[in-house]
Design a protein around this motif. Structure first.
Motif, PDB file in Angstrom:
ATOM      1  N   MET A  46      -6.665  23.277  22.469  1.00  0.00           N
ATOM      2  CA  MET A  46      -6.728  21.791  22.142  1.00  0.00           C
ATOM      3  C   MET A  46      -5.993  21.582  20.848  1.00  0.00           C
ATOM      4  SD  MET A  46      -9.990  19.620  21.302  1.00  0.00           S
ATOM      5  CE  MET A  46     -10.865  20.017  22.685  1.00  0.00           C
ATOM      6  N   SER A  47      -5.286  20.724  20.875  1.00  0.00           N
ATOM      7  CA  SER A  47      -4.507  20.206  19.604  1.00  0.00           C
ATOM      8  C   SER A  47      -5.233  19.700  18.288  1.00  0.00           C
ATOM      9  CB  SER A  47      -3.482  19.094  19.865  1.00  0.00           C
ATOM     10  OG  SER A  47      -2.892  18.575  18.602  1.00  0.00           O
ATOM     11  N   ILE A  48      -4.924  20.091  17.143  1.00  0.00           N
ATOM     12  CA  ILE A  48      -5.798  19.534  16.058  1.00  0.00           C
ATOM     13  C   ILE A  48      -5.805  17.895  16.001  1.00  0.00           C
ATOM     14  CG2 ILE A  48      -3.839  19.648  14.355  1.00  0.00           C
ATOM     15  CD1 ILE A  48      -6.090  20.986  12.607  1.00  0.00           C
ATOM     16  N   VAL A  49      -4.838  17.438  16.445  1.00  0.00           N
ATOM     17  CA  VAL A  49      -4.709  16.042  16.357  1.00  0.00           C
ATOM     18  C   VAL A  49      -5.935  15.260  17.312  1.00  0.00           C
ATOM     19  CG1 VAL A  49      -3.840  14.007  16.731  1.00  0.00           C
ATOM     20  CG2 VAL A  49      -2.566  15.806  15.809  1.00  0.00           C
ATOM     21  N   THR A  50      -6.146  16.019  18.256  1.00  0.00           N
ATOM     22  CA  THR A  50      -7.412  15.495  19.251  1.00  0.00           C
ATOM     23  C   THR A  50      -8.573  15.957  19.008  1.00  0.00           C
ATOM     24  OG1 THR A  50      -6.981  17.370  20.651  1.00  0.00           O
ATOM     25  CG2 THR A  50      -6.010  15.512  21.415  1.00  0.00           C
ATOM     26  N   LYS A  51      -8.775  17.022  17.738  1.00  0.00           N
ATOM     27  CA  LYS A  51     -10.148  17.492  17.099  1.00  0.00           C
ATOM     28  C   LYS A  51     -10.430  16.384  16.160  1.00  0.00           C
ATOM     29  CE  LYS A  51     -10.891  21.719  16.528  1.00  0.00           C
ATOM     30  NZ  LYS A  51     -10.870  23.122  16.071  1.00  0.00           N
ATOM     31  N   ILE A  52      -9.618  15.784  15.665  1.00  0.00           N
ATOM     32  CA  ILE A  52      -9.716  15.217  14.404  1.00  0.00           C
ATOM     33  C   ILE A  52     -10.897  13.900  14.925  1.00  0.00           C
ATOM     34  CG2 ILE A  52      -8.951  13.812  12.531  1.00  0.00           C
ATOM     35  CD1 ILE A  52      -6.595  15.344  12.395  1.00  0.00           C
ATOM     36  N   PRO A  53     -12.023  13.599  14.020  1.00  0.00           N
ATOM     37  CA  PRO A  53     -12.709  12.797  14.350  1.00  0.00           C
ATOM     38  C   PRO A  53     -12.130  11.157  14.209  1.00  0.00           C
ATOM     39  CG  PRO A  53     -13.621  13.870  12.719  1.00  0.00           C
ATOM     40  CD  PRO A  53     -12.720  14.567  13.086  1.00  0.00           C
ATOM     41  N   TRP A  54     -11.408  10.596  14.815  1.00  0.00           N
ATOM     42  CA  TRP A  54     -10.620   9.518  14.316  1.00  0.00           C
ATOM     43  C   TRP A  54     -11.550   8.234  13.873  1.00  0.00           C
ATOM     44  CZ3 TRP A  54      -6.255  10.186  12.398  1.00  0.00           C
ATOM     45  CH2 TRP A  54      -5.476  11.185  12.744  1.00  0.00           C
ATOM     46  N   ILE A  55     -12.837   8.007  14.694  1.00  0.00           N
ATOM     47  CA  ILE A  55     -13.633   6.940  14.695  1.00  0.00           C
ATOM     48  C   ILE A  55     -14.143   7.096  13.243  1.00  0.00           C
ATOM     49  CG2 ILE A  55     -15.591   5.794  15.689  1.00  0.00           C
ATOM     50  CD1 ILE A  55     -14.733   6.811  18.446  1.00  0.00           C
ATOM     51  N   ALA A  56     -14.768   8.092  12.941  1.00  0.00           N
ATOM     52  CA  ALA A  56     -15.500   8.429  11.719  1.00  0.00           C
ATOM     53  C   ALA A  56     -14.604   8.248  10.595  1.00  0.00           C
ATOM     54  CB  ALA A  56     -16.091   9.818  11.580  1.00  0.00           C
ATOM     55  N   LEU A  57     -13.319   8.802  10.764  1.00  0.00           N
ATOM     56  CA  LEU A  57     -12.199   8.534   9.783  1.00  0.00           C
ATOM     57  C   LEU A  57     -12.054   7.078   9.492  1.00  0.00           C
ATOM     58  CD1 LEU A  57     -10.018  11.770   9.981  1.00  0.00           C
ATOM     59  CD2 LEU A  57     -11.830  11.117   8.277  1.00  0.00           C
ATOM     60  N   GLY A  58     -11.878   6.376  10.613  1.00  0.00           N
ATOM     61  CA  GLY A  58     -11.760   4.924  10.569  1.00  0.00           C
ATOM     62  C   GLY A  58     -12.838   4.127   9.705  1.00  0.00           C
ATOM     63  N   LEU A  59     -13.993   4.567  10.188  1.00  0.00           N
ATOM     64  CA  LEU A  59     -15.109   3.930   9.254  1.00  0.00           C
ATOM     65  C   LEU A  59     -15.065   4.385   7.941  1.00  0.00           C
ATOM     66  CD1 LEU A  59     -18.017   4.420  12.316  1.00  0.00           C
ATOM     67  CD2 LEU A  59     -16.919   2.493  11.374  1.00  0.00           C
ATOM     68  N   LEU A  60     -14.576   5.679   7.575  1.00  0.00           N
ATOM     69  CA  LEU A  60     -14.498   5.869   6.126  1.00  0.00           C
ATOM     70  C   LEU A  60     -13.492   5.006   5.506  1.00  0.00           C
ATOM     71  CD1 LEU A  60     -15.591   8.142   4.486  1.00  0.00           C
ATOM     72  CD2 LEU A  60     -13.427   9.275   4.954  1.00  0.00           C
ATOM     73  N   LEU A  61     -12.528   4.966   6.290  1.00  0.00           N
ATOM     74  CA  LEU A  61     -11.130   4.098   5.633  1.00  0.00           C
ATOM     75  C   LEU A  61     -11.783   2.817   5.464  1.00  0.00           C
ATOM     76  CD1 LEU A  61      -8.237   4.551   5.097  1.00  0.00           C
ATOM     77  CD2 LEU A  61      -7.710   3.466   7.102  1.00  0.00           C
ATOM     78  N   LEU A  62     -12.477   2.204   6.305  1.00  0.00           N
ATOM     79  CA  LEU A  62     -12.724   0.707   6.036  1.00  0.00           C
ATOM     80  C   LEU A  62     -13.916   0.548   4.953  1.00  0.00           C
ATOM     81  CD1 LEU A  62     -13.230  -0.538   9.889  1.00  0.00           C
ATOM     82  CD2 LEU A  62     -11.552  -1.214   8.230  1.00  0.00           C
ATOM     83  N   SER A  63     -14.662   1.655   5.021  1.00  0.00           N
ATOM     84  CA  SER A  63     -15.767   1.514   3.947  1.00  0.00           C
ATOM     85  C   SER A  63     -15.205   1.657   2.686  1.00  0.00           C
ATOM     86  CB  SER A  63     -16.983   2.391   4.467  1.00  0.00           C
ATOM     87  OG  SER A  63     -16.557   3.662   4.100  1.00  0.00           O
ATOM     88  N   TYR A  64     -14.231   2.634   2.555  1.00  0.00           N
ATOM     89  CA  TYR A  64     -13.745   2.741   1.252  1.00  0.00           C
ATOM     90  C   TYR A  64     -12.770   1.409   0.816  1.00  0.00           C
ATOM     91  CZ  TYR A  64     -15.562   7.173  -0.091  1.00  0.00           C
ATOM     92  OH  TYR A  64     -16.385   8.301  -0.630  1.00  0.00           O
ATOM     93  N   SER A  65     -12.146   0.793   1.784  1.00  0.00           N
ATOM     94  CA  SER A  65     -11.283  -0.146   1.537  1.00  0.00           C
ATOM     95  C   SER A  65     -12.119  -1.584   1.090  1.00  0.00           C
ATOM     96  CB  SER A  65     -10.639  -0.819   2.759  1.00  0.00           C
ATOM     97  OG  SER A  65     -11.244  -1.119   3.832  1.00  0.00           O
ATOM     98  N   THR A  66     -13.433  -1.658   1.245  1.00  0.00           N
ATOM     99  CA  THR A  66     -14.617  -2.578   0.779  1.00  0.00           C
ATOM    100  C   THR A  66     -14.557  -2.547  -0.705  1.00  0.00           C
ATOM    101  OG1 THR A  66     -16.278  -1.452   1.439  1.00  0.00           O
ATOM    102  CG2 THR A  66     -15.413  -3.211   2.826  1.00  0.00           C
ATOM    103  N   LEU A  67     -14.620  -1.069  -0.989  1.00  0.00           N
ATOM    104  CA  LEU A  67     -14.763  -0.600  -2.481  1.00  0.00           C
ATOM    105  C   LEU A  67     -13.508  -0.905  -3.305  1.00  0.00           C
ATOM    106  CD1 LEU A  67     -16.066   0.546  -4.909  1.00  0.00           C
ATOM    107  CD2 LEU A  67     -15.157   2.796  -4.065  1.00  0.00           C
ATOM    108  N   GLY A  68     -12.402  -0.558  -2.560  1.00  0.00           N
ATOM    109  CA  GLY A  68     -11.015  -1.056  -3.436  1.00  0.00           C
ATOM    110  C   GLY A  68     -11.002  -2.625  -3.335  1.00  0.00           C
ATOM    111  N   TRP A  69     -11.405  -3.386  -2.216  1.00  0.00           N
ATOM    112  CA  TRP A  69     -11.353  -4.895  -2.468  1.00  0.00           C
ATOM    113  C   TRP A  69     -12.056  -5.452  -3.573  1.00  0.00           C
ATOM    114  CZ3 TRP A  69      -9.172  -8.587   1.301  1.00  0.00           C
ATOM    115  CH2 TRP A  69      -9.439 -10.080   0.836  1.00  0.00           C
ATOM    116  N   ALA A  70     -13.236  -4.551  -3.854  1.00  0.00           N
ATOM    117  CA  ALA A  70     -14.281  -5.214  -4.766  1.00  0.00           C
ATOM    118  C   ALA A  70     -13.616  -4.950  -6.186  1.00  0.00           C
ATOM    119  CB  ALA A  70     -15.461  -4.479  -4.676  1.00  0.00           C
ATOM    120  N   LEU A  71     -12.873  -3.741  -6.437  1.00  0.00           N
ATOM    121  CA  LEU A  71     -12.375  -3.452  -7.663  1.00  0.00           C
ATOM    122  C   LEU A  71     -11.360  -4.229  -8.001  1.00  0.00           C
ATOM    123  CD1 LEU A  71     -12.363   0.575  -7.441  1.00  0.00           C
ATOM    124  CD2 LEU A  71     -13.773  -0.952  -8.933  1.00  0.00           C
TER     125      LEU A  71
END
Length: 147
Positions: A1-26
Protein backbone atom coordinates in the motif's frame (compact mmCIF):
# COMPACT_ATOMS: atom_id res chain seq x y z
CA UNK A 1 0.00 0.00 0.00
CA UNK A 2 1.31 3.42 -0.93
CA UNK A 3 2.12 5.92 1.82
CA UNK A 4 -0.22 8.45 0.19
CA UNK A 5 -3.17 6.12 0.70
CA UNK A 6 -2.15 5.43 4.32
CA UNK A 7 -2.17 9.12 5.33
CA UNK A 8 -5.35 10.07 7.22
CA UNK A 9 -6.47 12.88 4.91
CA UNK A 10 -9.77 13.60 6.66
CA UNK A 11 -8.09 14.10 10.03
CA UNK A 12 -5.43 16.28 8.43
CA UNK A 13 -8.12 18.32 6.66
CA UNK A 14 -9.89 18.90 9.96
CA UNK A 15 -6.56 19.81 11.54
CA UNK A 16 -5.87 22.29 8.75
CA UNK A 17 -9.32 23.86 9.14
CA UNK A 18 -9.12 24.14 12.91
CA UNK A 19 -5.69 25.74 12.81
CA UNK A 20 -6.81 28.08 10.04
CA UNK A 21 -9.41 29.50 12.43
CA UNK A 22 -6.55 30.28 14.79
CA UNK A 23 -4.64 31.99 11.99
CA UNK A 24 -7.77 33.93 11.04
CA UNK A 25 -8.20 35.11 14.65
CA UNK A 26 -4.55 36.15 14.91
CA UNK A 27 -4.77 38.06 11.67
CA UNK A 28 -8.05 39.64 12.76
CA UNK A 29 -6.53 41.14 15.91
CA UNK A 30 -3.45 42.17 13.92
CA UNK A 31 -1.11 40.31 16.24
CA UNK A 32 2.55 41.31 16.15
CA UNK A 33 5.18 38.94 14.80
CA UNK A 34 6.32 37.68 18.21
CA UNK A 35 2.73 36.51 18.96
CA UNK A 36 2.73 34.52 15.73
CA UNK A 37 6.09 32.99 16.72
CA UNK A 38 4.83 32.12 20.21
CA UNK A 39 1.74 30.48 18.69
CA UNK A 40 3.85 28.44 16.27
CA UNK A 41 6.18 27.33 19.08
CA UNK A 42 3.26 26.41 21.32
CA UNK A 43 1.56 24.42 18.57
CA UNK A 44 4.81 22.55 17.99
CA UNK A 45 4.91 21.84 21.72
CA UNK A 46 1.31 20.61 21.61
CA UNK A 47 1.96 18.36 18.62
CA UNK A 48 5.17 17.09 20.21
CA UNK A 49 3.34 16.31 23.43
CA UNK A 50 0.62 14.44 21.57
CA UNK A 51 3.03 12.42 19.45
CA UNK A 52 5.46 11.58 22.26
CA UNK A 53 5.45 8.02 23.53
CA UNK A 54 3.30 7.56 26.61
CA UNK A 55 6.23 6.30 28.70
CA UNK A 56 7.92 9.68 28.22
CA UNK A 57 4.77 11.51 29.32
CA UNK A 58 4.50 9.27 32.37
CA UNK A 59 8.09 10.05 33.31
CA UNK A 60 7.51 13.81 33.10
CA UNK A 61 4.21 13.64 34.97
CA UNK A 62 5.90 11.75 37.80
CA UNK A 63 8.46 14.57 37.99
CA UNK A 64 5.68 17.17 38.03
CA UNK A 65 3.73 15.41 40.78
CA UNK A 66 6.75 14.12 42.71
CA UNK A 67 6.24 16.08 45.93
CA UNK A 68 3.40 17.62 47.90
CA UNK A 69 4.49 21.15 46.97
CA UNK A 70 4.54 20.37 43.25
CA UNK A 71 1.16 18.68 43.51
CA UNK A 72 -0.25 21.71 45.36
CA UNK A 73 1.09 24.10 42.70
CA UNK A 74 -0.33 21.90 39.93
CA UNK A 75 -3.71 21.87 41.71
CA UNK A 76 -3.74 25.67 42.07
CA UNK A 77 -2.76 26.02 38.41
CA UNK A 78 -5.55 23.62 37.43
CA UNK A 79 -8.10 25.61 39.43
CA UNK A 80 -6.92 28.83 37.79
CA UNK A 81 -7.19 27.25 34.34
CA UNK A 82 -10.72 26.06 35.19
CA UNK A 83 -11.64 29.62 36.16
CA UNK A 84 -10.17 30.92 32.92
CA UNK A 85 -12.15 28.29 31.04
CA UNK A 86 -15.37 29.57 32.54
CA UNK A 87 -14.47 33.24 32.13
CA UNK A 88 -13.37 32.93 28.49
CA UNK A 89 -15.63 30.14 27.30
CA UNK A 90 -15.35 31.07 23.60
CA UNK A 91 -11.55 30.92 23.70
CA UNK A 92 -11.79 27.62 25.58
CA UNK A 93 -14.01 26.12 22.88
CA UNK A 94 -11.62 27.21 20.13
CA UNK A 95 -8.70 25.72 22.06
CA UNK A 96 -10.63 22.51 22.66
CA UNK A 97 -11.35 22.27 18.92
CA UNK A 98 -7.66 22.61 18.09
CA UNK A 99 -6.57 20.06 20.70
CA UNK A 100 -9.24 17.54 19.71
CA UNK A 101 -8.35 17.78 16.00
CA UNK A 102 -4.68 17.21 16.88
CA UNK A 103 -5.64 14.20 19.02
CA UNK A 104 -7.73 12.81 16.16
CA UNK A 105 -4.78 13.16 13.79
CA UNK A 106 -2.52 11.42 16.34
CA UNK A 107 -4.94 8.51 16.71
CA UNK A 108 -5.32 8.14 12.95
CA UNK A 109 -1.56 8.20 12.40
CA UNK A 110 -1.07 5.63 15.14
CA UNK A 111 -3.73 3.31 13.71
CA UNK A 112 -2.22 3.69 10.22
CA UNK A 113 1.12 2.44 11.57
CA UNK A 114 3.19 5.62 11.33
CA UNK A 115 6.09 6.19 13.72
CA UNK A 116 6.06 9.05 16.23
CA UNK A 117 8.59 11.10 14.26
CA UNK A 118 6.65 10.77 11.02
CA UNK A 119 3.38 11.69 12.73
CA UNK A 120 5.04 14.70 14.37
CA UNK A 121 6.47 15.99 11.10
CA UNK A 122 3.27 15.66 9.06
CA UNK A 123 1.05 17.03 11.84
CA UNK A 124 3.44 19.93 12.45
CA UNK A 125 3.53 20.86 8.77
CA UNK A 126 -0.26 20.79 8.49
CA UNK A 127 -0.66 22.76 11.73
CA UNK A 128 1.74 25.52 10.70
CA UNK A 129 0.25 25.57 7.20
CA UNK A 130 -3.21 25.92 8.72
CA UNK A 131 -2.21 28.91 10.84
CA UNK A 132 -0.57 30.56 7.85
CA UNK A 133 -3.47 29.74 5.56
CA UNK A 134 -5.95 31.27 8.00
CA UNK A 135 -3.92 34.47 8.17
CA UNK A 136 -3.60 34.67 4.39
CA UNK A 137 -7.30 34.01 3.81
CA UNK A 138 -8.24 36.67 6.36
CA UNK A 139 -5.95 39.17 4.69
CA UNK A 140 -7.34 38.39 1.24
CA UNK A 141 -11.02 38.30 2.20
CA UNK A 142 -11.25 41.11 4.74
CA UNK A 143 -8.84 43.57 3.20
CA UNK A 144 -10.03 42.65 -0.32
CA UNK A 145 -6.62 42.51 -1.91
CA UNK A 146 -7.86 40.75 -5.02
CA UNK A 147 -10.90 42.85 -5.89
Amino acid sequence: MSIVTKIPWIALGLLLLSYSTLGWALSDIQAPLFVWLVVVLSLLLLVGTLTAPYSTLAKYSSILLGSNTKTFVATILGAFLFFMMLAWFRVFLDTLLIISSAILARIDFQSAGFKEGQAFMVTSVFSIAGVGLGGIIHTVVVQQLWW
